[in-house]
Design an enzyme around this catalytic site. Structure first.
Site, short mmCIF file in Angstrom:
data_model
loop_
_atom_site.label_atom_id
_atom_site.label_comp_id
_atom_site.label_asym_id
_atom_site.label_seq_id
_atom_site.Cartn_x
_atom_site.Cartn_y
_atom_site.Cartn_z
N VAL A 26 0.88 -1.28 0.09
CA VAL A 26 -0.14 -0.12 0.00
C VAL A 26 0.76 1.22 -0.07
CG1 VAL A 26 -1.53 1.25 1.22
CG2 VAL A 26 -1.87 -1.20 1.27
N ASP A 200 3.75 13.04 -42.91
CA ASP A 200 4.60 12.13 -43.71
C ASP A 200 3.84 10.85 -44.08
OD1 ASP A 200 6.99 13.44 -43.70
OD2 ASP A 200 8.11 12.33 -42.28
N LYS A 222 3.33 15.38 -50.93
CA LYS A 222 2.63 15.99 -52.07
C LYS A 222 2.85 17.38 -52.05
CE LYS A 222 -0.75 12.20 -52.76
NZ LYS A 222 -2.14 12.05 -52.83
#
Length: 410
Positions: A26, A200, A222
């Site tokens: 704990v 990309d 492009k």
């Protein structure tokens, strides 16, 4: 007290005394958050887990190696009671009540004066989920709610609009090897907040479909001006959109600084006075071999691995790679962008001493649904690429590690 809901509040514990009783599991789970809050932690416990002991050894907390004793909570602002002794827990809880110290008990929530919520963070925001009552609490349910909210904030499926002015700029995000689940949490969040994404070809394309309709997506493959002007055009696009006050994400495959020309983009942005954040990504040089069941290092097999670009052949005067030296290494050689030059690369390695029987793995479209692995040797790899029609993107792994594991990993 149990009839009323808990009052949620955020404790500012920096520099304030916090007492933790018990050094078990704990405490091990709760201590990191208390340390992150800057608390002055005193741990009282005869024993501790190795992780908790390491925190004490590092000076992150003070460890008193003994059982709880009355008076340990004096001067504390907050206490976590988590020993394995019910009597000690009850006595400490009573002391906390006397000293008006807010106290969490791991063994008895009803007897505590405070409860620990299930918490998570995302971009400086803490999400805390707390059930209304102690009795009948289901920690798994609260944790599941916490996880769902935090995951939504991190991956952008749960978008909370910012009501403060955002600083325009560019985030250079490494998208990982292709699997959309392998982008970093921060990268995915920035993508969800973008106004413009310049992506990309090798980036995680599936993530683009999740973007809101208003986000402008520009295909970096492009961008006009021709092949040899492509990087300049990308730099100009980043600068142009950022100067319009937009939040721009440059989404790249793998890691931005591993053969990704990321530094060129950072330099161009710096010259234009535009702030840029770089978000590292998982490089295909290690993730793609792993996805194909190949460890780039393995005990007793390879103590080093080298990553090289194969986009120019070894006999090309533009090559900056010392191929003769690489041939003398005994570890793993990972070649990126070299599938169409692999014949020349293999010949050069063999000519300078690497065994022609050295195993080679060709992993095409690694981490995606189209992934496939083709094995060969340095002597056969050129013909194998032709016969098997292996095409880019593909990662080439050369070395004994190719035979170290199964052919694939689920």
């Amino acid at each position: 007290m149990a009839e009323h809901p808990a009052y949620p509040v955020g404790l500012r514990l920096s520099g304030r005394r916090v007492v933790v009783l018990g050094g078990g599991q704990v405490a091990q789970r709760r201590l990191p958050a208390l340390l992150a809050a800057g608390a002055d932690i005193v741990l009282v416990s005869p024993e501790a887990t190795p992780s908790v002991e390491a925190m004490a050894d590092a000076g992150e907390l003070t460890w008193q190696r003994r059982p709880y004793a009355d008076g340990d909570l004096a001067g504390a602002w907050y206490a976590l009671i988590a020993t394995s002794d019910p009597e000690a827990n009850a006595a400490a809880s009573a002391e906390a009540e006397r000293h008006r110290v807010w106290c969490v008990r791991s063994d008895d929530a009803d007897a505590a004066t405070a409860w620990t919520p299930a918490t998570g963070t995302s971009e400086g925001v803490t999400v805390a989920v707390l059930t209304a009552e102690a009795r009948g609490r289901d920690p798994r349910h609260t944790a599941a709610i916490r996880d769902a909210v935090v995951a939504g904030l991190r991956d952008g499926t749960l978008v909370a609009p910012h009501h403060r002015t955002r600083t325009p700029g560019v985030a250079l995000v490494g998208g990982g090897p292709g699997d959309p689940d392998l982008i970093t949490v921060r990268g995915r969040r920035l993508l969800a907040e973008a106004d413009v994404v310049i992506a990309d070809r090798l980036g995680p394309r599936d993530l683009l479909a999740e973007l809101p309709p208003h986000v402008e997506v520009i295909d970096a493959a492009k961008i006009p001006y021709g092949r040899y002007m492509a990087q300049e055009a990308i730099n100009n696009a980043l600068i142009e959109h950022a100067k319009q006050g937009k939040s721009v994400v440059r989404l790249k495959g793998g890691d931005p600084f591993v053969f990704g020309r990321g530094m060129e983009e950072v330099q161009a942005l710096a010259e234009a006075g535009i702030p840029c954040t770089v978000v590292p990504g998982i490089s295909s040089s290690i993730s793609v071999p792993a996805a194909a069941g190949i460890p780039v290092t393995h005990r007793g097999v390879a103590h080093e691995f080298t990553v090289v670009s194969g986009h120019v052949a070894p006999d090309d005067e533009r090559s900056l790679v010392d191929w003769p030296s690489l041939a003398k290494l005994t570890g793993t050689l990972v070649v990126l962008m070299g599938i169409d030059k692999i014949g020349k690369i293999a010949e050069t390695l063999v000519a300078h001493g690497r065994s022609p029987d050295t195993p080679v793995a060709l992993v095409q479209e690694g981490t995606t649904a189209a992934q496939r692995r083709v094995d060969a040797t340095l002597a056969t790899v050129a013909e194998t690429v032709r016969a098997e029609d292996v095409r880019p993107p593909a990662v080439v792994v050369i070395g004994a590690v190719v035979k170290a594991g199964p052919e694939s990993v689920a």
